[in-house]
Motif scaffolding. Structure first.
Motif, PDB file in Angstrom:
ATOM      1  N   LYS A 117      -8.092 -24.059 -11.671  1.00 28.84           N
ATOM      2  CA  LYS A 117      -6.842 -24.318 -12.386  1.00 28.84           C
ATOM      3  C   LYS A 117      -7.080 -24.207 -13.894  1.00 28.84           C
ATOM      4  N   GLU A 120      -7.187 -20.641 -14.881  1.00 31.54           N
ATOM      5  CA  GLU A 120      -5.833 -20.079 -14.935  1.00 31.54           C
ATOM      6  C   GLU A 120      -5.108 -20.512 -16.209  1.00 31.54           C
ATOM      7  N   TYR A 121      -5.235 -21.806 -16.533  1.00 32.22           N
ATOM      8  CA  TYR A 121      -4.570 -22.311 -17.738  1.00 32.22           C
ATOM      9  C   TYR A 121      -5.071 -21.556 -18.970  1.00 32.22           C
ATOM     10  N   SER A 122      -6.384 -21.327 -19.047  1.00 33.50           N
ATOM     11  CA  SER A 122      -6.919 -20.699 -20.258  1.00 33.50           C
ATOM     12  C   SER A 122      -6.438 -19.244 -20.343  1.00 33.50           C
ATOM     13  N   LYS A 124      -3.520 -18.215 -19.338  1.00 37.00           N
ATOM     14  CA  LYS A 124      -2.142 -18.314 -19.821  1.00 37.00           C
ATOM     15  C   LYS A 124      -2.127 -18.576 -21.324  1.00 37.00           C
ATOM     16  N   VAL A 130       1.920 -20.129 -22.825  1.00 37.06           N
ATOM     17  CA  VAL A 130       2.158 -21.566 -22.894  1.00 37.06           C
ATOM     18  C   VAL A 130       3.444 -21.791 -23.682  1.00 37.06           C
ATOM     19  N   PHE A 153       3.781 -25.422 -15.930  1.00 36.51           N
ATOM     20  CA  PHE A 153       2.780 -26.334 -16.489  1.00 36.51           C
ATOM     21  C   PHE A 153       3.091 -27.787 -16.149  1.00 36.51           C
ATOM     22  N   GLY A 157       0.526 -29.330 -13.760  1.00 43.66           N
ATOM     23  CA  GLY A 157      -0.183 -30.333 -14.553  1.00 43.66           C
ATOM     24  C   GLY A 157      -0.103 -31.703 -13.908  1.00 43.66           C
TER      25      GLY A 157
END
Lengths: 218, 537
Positions: A117, A120-122, A124, A130, A153, A157
């Protein structure tokens, strides 16, 4: 009547017998999970409203999520549910070793999920996906795509936060198991943690198609 | 008996600070709540006093308009989240539910303590927000004003309200499990005191509605702090969605406040009529009906928010339906009086006051759920008067009535009856003088949330402010004589009212574990014998 309990007995002073205590824990946990359903429910409601308002934007934005990582994580999480269920089973058979082994596996799988996860966030973050002042999504410049990522998110999140809480809980259980607190008659905390863990998994089972698979059938 | 010759009870069982702050005894936790919510009641009351002071004159001479915005916002937030929601359940419910069902404690004593700490943390954050600049959004936090434009400490306040919500969730959860799993042998569902039924219904709402508010505030927080578009129309978001989520909690929240007070009422009417409550099953089930219907009426707050007209019609009809179970209660209480041997001690005065105020509040609720009328009086003082009649007139009469009724049980002391009667009278008169003029003001078109008004509204506003002063004295008196009674009040016997119920069969104040032996219940809650009344003087 409750005996003036010696240190070993898991029976708390205000319960009459262990069955009553077990029933109370179980009902309490289920009631808590219902509150969790409503907690996530508001987010799902927002998702439904905005997806109906902006179907095209949601489709375009959804296709931009990494389906391979998402599918991999789904498999990881289902596997962690299996190891959690095995831990509960080990609790029922009174195998402290089994509890600890399976809880460690659950922690490992849960951490893999969170690691993926984070990757994936990084991604994005680098792609300016973001939401906020720096958001840009040239593929679909109209309204709605930013809302999709806001919800992405917020929902993933919140889900990840629940995973973190779960993993902390699993560590505590391992500590309790190592102290020999569980036996064939009493492994209620492991069972309750199992309910929680499965719940968090099921939330993901809904999140995955809603977020990753909006337009994949084309 | 301990060495000093006095009976051991939960209050004198130990005296260390940690025996209070780390207690898992539901009765001590109730006392902790009593002290903290009283503080917030007087803080909220101070804001109300300043509002009424400003409104004495038509000109805005005491506060600037943005200061006034903060005043009414803080009054609302403090009173609703930190006083009314916890009031009856967290104090009286906490103290009485285990005793009334014949249990030694709530099902999860440590979670009970945790919910008090959560409440304190949330309340502290909100207090901090007040001190670093306050918040001016109204207690409803409507977007996009709250997320984009407001300069106040919105984020901190939201976090405070969010955290406090979990205190409410855990209390509700604890009550639900306790009522299901901890009842003494023989305590069947239809032998439960109606106070317990009311709290059961309340707990359902706490558990099912509060998480939705938490979620809405979570999204609001994200939008406010990280500038993530969720409700912001500039990013395609829908501010009305926030209103839906907010009222999905905040309308049922009104029933979180009023249902426990209705539970108190049932106890008071039975005890002071010395009679079985009329239509027990109906009163019990009407609590559930109110709880369930309450989930389907939130749209009546949004008749003018751009919600579809057809949705408005459905919400309007559903809102009317709430009147049915509410009336079932009011009629059953009245019928309980019939041929009862009624005595007029202070709690009963509050009970009569409750009926009067709740009836006015309830009937004006019907005006407001009529869409055409609502369009006319929306956001006027008519609305303000209506919900104060329910949330202050109703809830506070129940809370104070209950506090007087169970004070001898909680503290082991009797309060001075004459002073208490005076305060009940002041509260009733002061309340009506404060809020009845506001119905008239609202009907004539005075909008809420303004610190200035046209001259022709002054007479009624002066009446209202005068009433608020009387009301203030009425609320302040109990604080004085309750504290006085702790030291100088006469010691109370186990059952000073000659009332029925397990709580009156154990000593006052109870021992730490309530019962030495778990009781076996053989009769229904209000088994007043016919001749009981004659003995009572």
């Amino acid at each position: 009547m409750a005996k003036t309990s010696d240190k070993k007995s898991p029976l708390q002073h205000h319960f009459v017998h262990l069955n009553q205590q077990y029933d109370a824990s179980q009902m309490g946990m289920w009631a808590f999970l219902i509150t969790e359903i409503l907690f996530f429910g508001a987010l799902f409601t927002a998702y439904i409203v905005y997806r109906l308002m902006y179907p095209a934007a949601f489709g375009a934005a959804s296709s931009h999520l990494d389906i391979t990582l998402g599918a991999f994580n789904t498999a990881v999480l289902i596997a962690s549910s299996l190891t959690m269920a095995l831990a509960v089973h080990a609790g029922h058979t009174g195998s402290t070793r089994g509890i600890i082994k399976n809880l460690i596996w659950t922690i490992v799988l849960g951490s893999v999920f969170l690691g993926v996860k984070a990757i994936e966030y990084s991604h994005k973050f680098h792609e300016h996906l973001v939401p906020g002042p720096s958001f840009s999504f040239p593929l679909y410049p109209g309204a709605g795509s930013e809302l999709f990522f806001s919800l992405y998110f917020a929902m993933t999140g919140l889900h990840a936060f629940h995973m973190v809480i779960g993993i902390i809980g699993l560590f505590i259980l391992i500590g309790m198991a190592a102290k020999g607190r569980f036996n064939q008659e009493y492994s209620t905390p492991v069972e309750m943690m199992g309910l929680y863990w499965h719940f968090v998994d099921i939330v993901w089972i809904f999140l995955f198609p809603l977020l990753y698979l909006v337009l994949r059938h084309h | 008996m301990n060495s000093s010759g006095k009976k051991t009870n939960y209050l004198n069982a130990s005296h260390t600070l940690s025996s209070w702050f780390l207690t898992v005894d539901h009765k001590r936790i109730a006392i902790l709540y009593l002290i903290t919510i009283s503080i917030f009641f007087f803080i909220g009351g101070l804001f109300a006093a300043l509002i009424r002071l400003e409104l004495l004159t038509p000109a805005g001479d005491l506060f600037k308009s943005d200061e006034y915005n903060k005043l009414f916002t803080l009054h609302g937030i403090v009173m609703i989240f930190f006083f009314l929601i916890p009031s009856v359940p967290a104090v009286l419910g906490n103290f009485l539910i285990p005793i009334m069902i014949g249990a030694k404690d709530l099902a999860f004593p440590r979670i009970n303590l945790l919910s008090w700490y959560i409440y304190v943390i949330g309340a502290t954050l909100a207090t901090l927000a007040i001190m670093v600049g306050g918040v001016d959004t109204g207690w409803t936090f409507y977007t996009p004003y709250s997320t984009v434009y407001s300069n106040g400490a919105v984020a901190l306040t939201i976090v405070g309200a969010f955290i406090t919500g979990f205190s409410s969730i855990l209390t509700g959860l604890n009550f639900l499990v306790t009522i299901h799993k901890m009842r003494a042998p023989g305590m069947t569902w239809f032998r439960l005191p109606l106070f317990v039924w009311a709290h059961y219904a309340t707990s359902l709402i706490m558990v099912l509605a509060t998480p939705v508010l938490a979620s809405a505030l979570f999204l609001l927080f994200l939008e406010r702090v990280f500038h993530i578009g969720i409700f912001n129309p500039a990013l395609g978001g829908d501010p009305v969605l926030f209103q839906h989520l907010f009222w999905f909690y905040s309308h049922p929240a009104v029933y979180i406040m009023i249902l426990p007070s209705m539970g108190v009422m049932s106890e008071l009417f039975a005890a002071f009529s010395r009679k079985r409550i009329f239509g027990y099953e109906f009163v019990a089930c009407s609590s559930l009906a109110i709880a369930i219907l309450g989930f389907f009426v939130w749209g009546h707050h949004m008749f003018v928010s751009g919600q579809s007209m057809y949705a408005g019609m459905v919400f309007s009809v559903l809102s009317f339906l709430v009147a049915i179970p509410s009336a079932v209660k009011a009629f059953n209480w009245s019928a309980t009086l019939y041929k009862g041997s009624i005595s007029y001690e202070t709690p009963m005065l509050y009970a009569f006051g409750f009926i009067g105020l709740f009836t006015i509040g309830g009937l004006t609720g019907l005006f407001l759920s009529t869409m055409a009328v609502d369009v006319h009086v929306h956001d006027t003082y008519f609305v303000v008067a209506h919900f104060h009649y329910i949330m202050v007139g109703g809830v506070l009469m129940g809370y104070l009535g209950g506090l007087h009724y169970w004070w001898p049980k909680i503290t082991g002391r009797l309060y001075p009856e004459a002073w208490a009667k005076l305060s009940a009278l002041l509260v009733f008169v002061g309340f009506n003088l404060t809020f009845f003029p506001q119905f008239l003001l609202g009907y004539m078109g005075m909008p809420r949330r303004y610190h200035m008004y046209p001259e022709e509204f002054q007479v009624l506003n002066v009446c209202s402010s005068l009433g608020a002063s009387v009301l203030g004295i009425g609320y302040f008196l109990p604080l004085v004589y309750f504290l006085w009674s702790l030291k100088f009040g006469k010691e109370s016997p186990a059952n000073p009212w000659g009332a029925k119920g397990l709580e009156w069969e154990i000593q006052s104040p109870p021992t730490t574990h309530n019962f030495d032996e778990i009781p076996v219940v053989t009769e229904e809650a209000y088994a007043y014998a016919k001749e009981d009344g004659k003995h009572h003087g």
